[in-house]
Design an enzyme around this catalytic site. Structure first.
Site, short mmCIF file in Angstrom:
data_model
loop_
_atom_site.label_atom_id
_atom_site.label_comp_id
_atom_site.label_asym_id
_atom_site.label_seq_id
_atom_site.Cartn_x
_atom_site.Cartn_y
_atom_site.Cartn_z
N ASN A 16 5.12 -2.31 -2.20
CA ASN A 16 4.40 -1.89 -3.40
C ASN A 16 4.91 -0.53 -3.90
O ASN A 16 4.99 -0.31 -5.12
CB ASN A 16 2.89 -1.85 -3.14
CG ASN A 16 2.27 -3.23 -3.23
OD1 ASN A 16 2.12 -3.77 -4.32
ND2 ASN A 16 1.95 -3.81 -2.09
N MET A 93 -3.09 2.27 5.53
CA MET A 93 -3.96 1.59 6.49
C MET A 93 -4.93 2.52 7.21
O MET A 93 -5.14 2.41 8.41
CB MET A 93 -3.08 0.89 7.55
CG MET A 93 -2.24 -0.22 6.98
SD MET A 93 -3.30 -1.48 6.24
CE MET A 93 -2.09 -2.54 5.52
N HIS A 112 -5.50 -4.26 -3.53
CA HIS A 112 -6.05 -5.14 -2.49
C HIS A 112 -5.59 -6.57 -2.76
O HIS A 112 -5.68 -7.04 -3.90
CB HIS A 112 -7.57 -5.06 -2.47
CG HIS A 112 -8.17 -5.92 -1.40
ND1 HIS A 112 -8.15 -5.55 -0.07
CD2 HIS A 112 -8.73 -7.14 -1.44
CE1 HIS A 112 -8.70 -6.52 0.65
NE2 HIS A 112 -9.07 -7.50 -0.16
C1 GRF Z 1 -0.19 -5.16 0.60
O1 GRF Z 1 -0.54 -6.50 0.79
C2 GRF Z 1 -1.35 -4.43 -0.03
O2 GRF Z 1 -2.08 -5.20 -0.91
C3 GRF Z 1 -2.17 -4.09 1.17
O3 GRF Z 1 -1.23 -3.77 2.17
C4 GRF Z 1 0.00 -4.43 1.91
C5 GRF Z 1 1.08 -3.39 1.88
O4 GRF Z 1 2.37 -3.89 1.80
N1 GRF Z 1 -3.15 -3.07 0.86
P1 GRF Z 1 3.59 -2.91 1.45
O5 GRF Z 1 3.60 -1.78 2.49
O6 GRF Z 1 3.40 -2.39 0.07
O7 GRF Z 1 4.81 -3.77 1.57
#
Ligand code: GRF
Length: 202
Positions: A16, A93, A112
């Site tokens: 992301n 996280m 999310h």
């Molecule tokens: C994604 O699925 C986001 O929606 C969730 O954690 C994941 C993160 O993935 N909150 P990345 O680190 O962006 O690849």
């Protein structure tokens, strides 16, 4: 107009974050600039992505600092130093306490991987979200960008995008489709929307 200074908080792979970096490069976040990437884990691959893009990064470890309070204090200090206006949680996280979220009312957003209010809140993270969606047998899922308050996944909704569930989907396949068809699209769009509103108010 002054650009909104954005900090992206990460913990893992950072796809992301990459979507945000790429969108900014394409000129799709004209109201903001990613000024900082902050990770709570020194081994997050997202830090490599920040480095490659030439974006300043910081690692703040709760383990090293000893408590959530000390962790949040350090984060607040760094954000002040970097004059950050807007926080984007992109796979971050760690749950932030009310004393932290209260400092950034409508100045912190999160992505999310479901259509809130389905499959959200405590325990719904990572693959668990998609496992629950498949278990329930929903035919449509998606992603949501929302403001962050003290309730996990509980703040005002900014943007959503639906994704079809397909016959034979596994949690992993569905997770990937939700990322490609929803998360990577609406996170940059919602970031620009909020950054624009903020820079107009500034
Ligand atoms: C994604 O699925 C986001 O929606 C969730 O954690 C994941 C993160 O993935 N909150 P990345 O680190 O962006 O690849």
């Amino acid at each position: 107009m002054k650009k909104t200074r954005i900090a992206v908080f990460v913990s893992g792979g950072g796809t992301n974050l990459q979507a945000l970096i790429d969108a900014e490069k394409r000129g799709e976040i004209p109201s903001g600039e990613i000024a900082l990437v902050l990770s709570n884990s020194p081994s997050a691959y997202a830090l490599e992505r920040a480095k490659t893009a030439g974006i300043k990064s910081a690692v703040v470890s709760k383990k090293e600092l000893g408590s959530q309070e000390a962790f949040e204090e350090k984060v607040v200090e760094i954000l002040a130093e970097e004059k950050i206006d807007l926080i984007v949680l992109a796979g971050f996280m760690s749950i932030l306490t009310k004393s932290f979220t209260d400092r950034f009312p409508e100045r912190m957003i999160n992505i999310h991987p479901s259509l809130i209010p389905s499959f959200c809140g405590k325990g719904y993270w990572g693959l668990h979200v998609h496992e629950a969606a498949l278990e329930k047998g929903v035919k449509v899922t998606g992603a949501t960008v929302h403001f962050v308050n003290e309730i996990p996944d509980g703040g005002k909704i900014i943007m959503q995008k639906a994704v079809d569930v397909q016959e034979g989907d596994t949690p992993e396949i569905l997770q990937r489709r939700v990322m490609e068809e929803a998360e990577w699209i609406i996170l940059p769009k919602a970031t620009e929307k909020v950054a624009k509103e903020m820079s107009e108010k500034a």
